[in-house]
Scaffold this motif. Structure first.
Motif, PDB file in Angstrom:
ATOM      1  N   ILE A 169       0.852  -1.209   0.000  1.00  8.34           N
ATOM      2  CA  ILE A 169       0.000   0.000   0.000  1.00  8.34           C
ATOM      3  C   ILE A 169       0.882   1.252   0.000  1.00  8.34           C
ATOM      4  CG2 ILE A 169      -1.754   1.284   1.330  1.00  8.34           C
ATOM      5  CD1 ILE A 169      -2.735  -1.531   2.357  1.00  8.34           C
ATOM      6  N   SER A 170       1.982   1.185   0.751  1.00  9.95           N
ATOM      7  CA  SER A 170       2.882   2.352   0.860  1.00  9.95           C
ATOM      8  C   SER A 170       3.491   2.734  -0.480  1.00  9.95           C
ATOM      9  CB  SER A 170       4.023   2.052   1.842  1.00  9.95           C
ATOM     10  OG  SER A 170       3.501   1.585   3.036  1.00  9.95           O
ATOM     11  N   GLN A 171       3.754   1.685  -1.321  1.00  9.10           N
ATOM     12  CA  GLN A 171       4.408   1.956  -2.605  1.00  9.10           C
ATOM     13  C   GLN A 171       3.585   2.872  -3.503  1.00  9.10           C
ATOM     14  OE1 GLN A 171       5.422  -1.899  -4.172  1.00  9.10           O
ATOM     15  NE2 GLN A 171       7.089  -2.129  -2.686  1.00  9.10           N
ATOM     16  N   THR A 172       2.249   2.744  -3.417  1.00  9.57           N
ATOM     17  CA  THR A 172       1.392   3.573  -4.279  1.00  9.57           C
ATOM     18  C   THR A 172       0.832   4.772  -3.518  1.00  9.57           C
ATOM     19  OG1 THR A 172      -0.451   2.145  -3.723  1.00  9.57           O
ATOM     20  CG2 THR A 172       0.709   1.664  -5.791  1.00  9.57           C
ATOM     21  N   ALA A 173       1.242   4.899  -2.227  1.00  7.36           N
ATOM     22  CA  ALA A 173       0.676   5.978  -1.402  1.00  7.36           C
ATOM     23  C   ALA A 173       1.254   7.332  -1.774  1.00  7.36           C
ATOM     24  CB  ALA A 173       0.935   5.685   0.062  1.00  7.36           C
ATOM     25  N   ALA A 232      -6.964  -9.506   0.929  1.00  4.79           N
ATOM     26  CA  ALA A 232      -6.763  -9.678  -0.514  1.00  4.79           C
ATOM     27  C   ALA A 232      -7.296  -8.456  -1.261  1.00  4.79           C
ATOM     28  CB  ALA A 232      -7.476 -10.937  -0.976  1.00  4.79           C
ATOM     29  N   PHE A 233      -8.429  -7.930  -0.785  1.00  7.38           N
ATOM     30  CA  PHE A 233      -9.021  -6.749  -1.405  1.00  7.38           C
ATOM     31  C   PHE A 233      -8.071  -5.546  -1.260  1.00  7.38           C
ATOM     32  CE2 PHE A 233     -11.697  -2.907  -1.067  1.00  7.38           C
ATOM     33  CZ  PHE A 233     -12.334  -2.958  -2.301  1.00  7.38           C
ATOM     34  N   ALA A 234      -7.534  -5.391  -0.051  1.00  7.28           N
ATOM     35  CA  ALA A 234      -6.607  -4.274   0.200  1.00  7.28           C
ATOM     36  C   ALA A 234      -5.385  -4.379  -0.704  1.00  7.28           C
ATOM     37  CB  ALA A 234      -6.173  -4.287   1.673  1.00  7.28           C
ATOM     38  N   TYR A 235      -4.912  -5.621  -0.900  1.00  8.73           N
ATOM     39  CA  TYR A 235      -3.720  -5.811  -1.734  1.00  8.73           C
ATOM     40  C   TYR A 235      -4.041  -5.542  -3.202  1.00  8.73           C
ATOM     41  CZ  TYR A 235       0.149  -8.128  -4.104  1.00  8.73           C
ATOM     42  OH  TYR A 235       1.213  -8.394  -4.926  1.00  8.73           O
ATOM     43  N   SER A 236      -5.145  -6.156  -3.682  1.00  8.37           N
ATOM     44  CA  SER A 236      -5.454  -6.037  -5.118  1.00  8.37           C
ATOM     45  C   SER A 236      -5.853  -4.612  -5.504  1.00  8.37           C
ATOM     46  CB  SER A 236      -6.544  -7.032  -5.518  1.00  8.37           C
ATOM     47  OG  SER A 236      -7.760  -6.671  -4.918  1.00  8.37           O
ATOM     48  N   SER A 237      -6.393  -3.855  -4.535  1.00 12.66           N
ATOM     49  CA  SER A 237      -6.777  -2.473  -4.830  1.00 12.66           C
ATOM     50  C   SER A 237      -5.571  -1.620  -5.187  1.00 12.66           C
ATOM     51  CB  SER A 237      -7.488  -1.849  -3.623  1.00 12.66           C
ATOM     52  OG  SER A 237      -8.654  -2.554  -3.368  1.00 12.66           O
ATOM     53  N   ASN A 238      -4.388  -2.050  -4.722  1.00 11.33           N
ATOM     54  CA  ASN A 238      -3.183  -1.275  -4.974  1.00 11.33           C
ATOM     55  C   ASN A 238      -2.359  -1.808  -6.143  1.00 11.33           C
ATOM     56  OD1 ASN A 238      -2.790   0.910  -2.787  1.00 11.33           O
ATOM     57  ND2 ASN A 238      -3.649  -0.879  -1.737  1.00 11.33           N
TER      58      ASN A 238
END
Lengths: 283, 305
Positions: A169-173, A232-238
């Motif tokens: 998540i941080s990578q795309t934040a 999985a949702f949190a991961y795939s959203s990013n």
């Protein structure tokens, strides 16, 4: 015994009848049928309709769970460990249901994409509080696995998964504005709370109780499914490549609500005895 | 343990009945409180399930520790442990407030302590209390297997200060700390004897008892005990013992209590079977195993023959 009492007794008999196996088999059949039906419905629907179908099914599934939860609270009352724990579960489910309805309202009625963060997010995050209370109360009551190996394995796996998700998540934040920082915090709150819920739930599942009334840890299973789906949702959203697959995780949420409903039905059937009913039987 | 169950059968045959024990009430209350702490409707449901699977009443289940634990494990598997632990804690609390526990702090904190251990402790204290407070005119049998239990019972039995106390034992030197008025061995009392034991041996025994009673100038009753009356049976004097016990049963000397202890672990099943009329001569029988219980003579078959 008067005819009235015989009638009452006849009416009571199925409720008092102790047959967990047939009830469990029936629940499993209904559960498989419901999950199978909704999954087929979602999977076979055209891609542009999948979101709408999910937005209809999820609040419906949450309503069933909440309805059974209200019935449990009404019959069980709020006293004792079970009373308090199930009341908190009910509050959590109510918050989740409102969040689901708001989410669906935006998408179906207003026909706009949900903002992030939204009111629904706030309700979902607040809903984790009562759920955590329920899980930890039950964790203490039923006694989760004391095996060091289990505890170490689940904790390490949870920590690794959480670090992986947060780093993803941080990578795309984007930390340029205060609003985006808040969005980032909310984004990482979901997997963090999921992992906190997942650890006790997994430890309880890893320590099978094997009793006739506790052979399937329904609600912990539901929490595990929800947490896995949410992570999985949190991961795939990013991950842009996976964003088109986000609807898949809705299957986890629907399944989780159905399994929760099964657990609440089971609790309602076997863990609550209406005191009044028995008094009525006295001749 | 096998001997104890044979003795229990014997007591049943003789129509002795167990005196009420507070342990059953404590167990009942502890289970109720523990289950209701989880939830009142939950407690009702669990009790109902347990009654249903055992086809027994609530009272029968909740006063039987093994049945309750087995049913809880059947219903909840390992999940039953928290309720069972809670029952143990509540039972301990009740036992302490009712002054029915001498368990030490390390024993209480020991995780291997079970509800049954707590109940056994309560019953043991009750048996000791019974022996301590027994009236002045009783003939009691104590069936034991452990020397420690015998020591505790004798210690309580001989606790009244003013009363003359006497003991008949194979080894009177084992009881020097008991501050006894008289302690005598079988050899000293009877001299060399050969089976079958004769009437004069019984007379010697009665004379010894009368001699101790005669020295009693206090208002309290004379307390006489025999630490292991199986000596008679082991040496082939079962008939003599039966005669003696029956004579005490018919005419127990006034202001006298007699405690006949039997180390049943030393007896063979056949020898135990021959004890029926010996045991039946006692007003009360206290049995050590499986847990201390006081039995009262239900149907007088010897004394009023």
């Amino acid at each position: 015994m008067s005819n009235d009492n015989v009638q009452k007794l006849k009416k009571q008999s199925p409720k008092l009848y102790f047959d967990t196996r047939s009830v469990r088999n029936n629940i499993i059949c209904i559960l498989i049928g419901s999950i199978g039906f909704t999954s087929v419905l979602i999977i076979l629907s055209p891609y542009d309709k999948k979101a709408i179908i999910c937005d209809i099914i999820e609040p419906l599934a949450a309503t069933i769970a909440l309805g059974l939860s209200v019935l449990v609270i009404y019959r069980q009352k709020t006293d004792g460990v079970m009373g308090k724990a199930y009341t908190f579960l009910g509050v959590g489910l109510a918050l989740f249901l409102i969040a689901e309805i708001i989410w669906s309202y935006y998408e179906i009625v207003l026909e706009i994409e949900n903002p992030f963060p939204s009111i629904a997010d706030a309700l979902w995050l607040i809903g984790y509080g009562p759920l955590l209370y329920f899980v930890f109360k039950m964790y203490r009551f039923f006694g989760a696995s004391n095996s060091r190996t289990h505890q170490l394995f689940v904790s390490v796996a949870g920590a690794v998964l959480l670090l992986y998700l947060i780093s993803g998540i941080s990578q795309t934040a984007d930390f340029t504005t205060q609003g985006r920082i808040v969005s980032f915090i909310i984004s990482i709150s979901y997997p963090t709370l999921d992992i906190i819920l997942l650890i006790p739930a997994a430890l309880i599942i890893l320590n099978p109780m094997k009793g006739e009334l506790t052979s399937i840890p329904w609600i912990f299973l539901a929490i595990l499914i929800m947490s896995v789906g949410d992570c999985a949702f949190a991961y795939s959203s990013n991950v842009i490549a996976l964003q088109k697959m986000n609807w898949v995780w809705n299957l986890f949420f629907v399944t989780s609500y159905f399994v929760t409903s099964a657990g609440l039905f089971w609790h309602n059937r076997f863990f609550i005895h209406d005191i009044k009913e028995k008094e009525d039987l006295k001749v | 343990m096998k001997n104890s169950s044979q003795c229990l059968t014997l007591l049943d045959d003789l129509e002795y009945f167990a005196l009420d024990s507070i342990s059953e009430d404590i167990l009942y209350r502890s289970i109720k409180v523990s289950l209701e702490a989880v939830g009142k409707t939950y407690a009702k449901a669990v009790i109902d399930h347990i009654c249903h699977i055992n086809q027994l009443s609530e009272r029968e289940i909740l006063t039987n520790c093994e049945l309750f634990e087995d049913s809880m494990y059947r219903l909840f598997g390992r999940g039953a442990q928290s309720v069972i632990n809670k029952v143990k804690v509540v039972a301990l609390r009740y036992a302490l407030t009712e002054q029915k526990s001498n368990l030490t702090v390390p024993e209480i904190l020991d995780p291997s302590l079970t509800i049954n251990d707590v109940l056994k402790e309560i019953r043991s204290i009750e048996a000791l209390d019974f022996v301590h407070k027994m009236s002045s005119y009783n003939h009691i049998a104590y069936l034991y297997s452990s020397k420690v239990s015998l020591s505790k019972i004798l210690s309580e039995y001989f606790s009244p200060r003013d009363a003359p106390k006497a003991l008949l034992s194979e080894n009177p030197m084992d009881y020097v700390l008991f501050d006894l008025t008289s302690s005598i061995s079988y050899k000293e009392l009877f001299g060399p004897i050969n089976p079958p034991i004769k009437e004069d041996a019984i007379t010697k025994m009665r004379n010894w008892i009368d001699g101790i009673r005669a020295n009693n100038k206090s208002n309290t009753s004379t307390r006489i005990a025999e630490d292991d009356a199986t000596w008679w049976i082991r040496n082939g004097y079962t008939r003599g013992l039966t005669m003696l016990e029956q004579s005490l049963c018919k005419e127990l000397p006034e202001k006298t209590s007699i405690l006949c202890a039997f180390d049943i672990s030393k007896l063979k099943p056949k020898q135990l079977g021959a004890m029926k009329s010996v045991i039946g001569s006692h007003d009360y029988v206290i049995i050590e195993e499986p847990s201390h219980a006081v039995y009262k003579f239900g149907k007088p078959i010897f004394r009023y023959e």
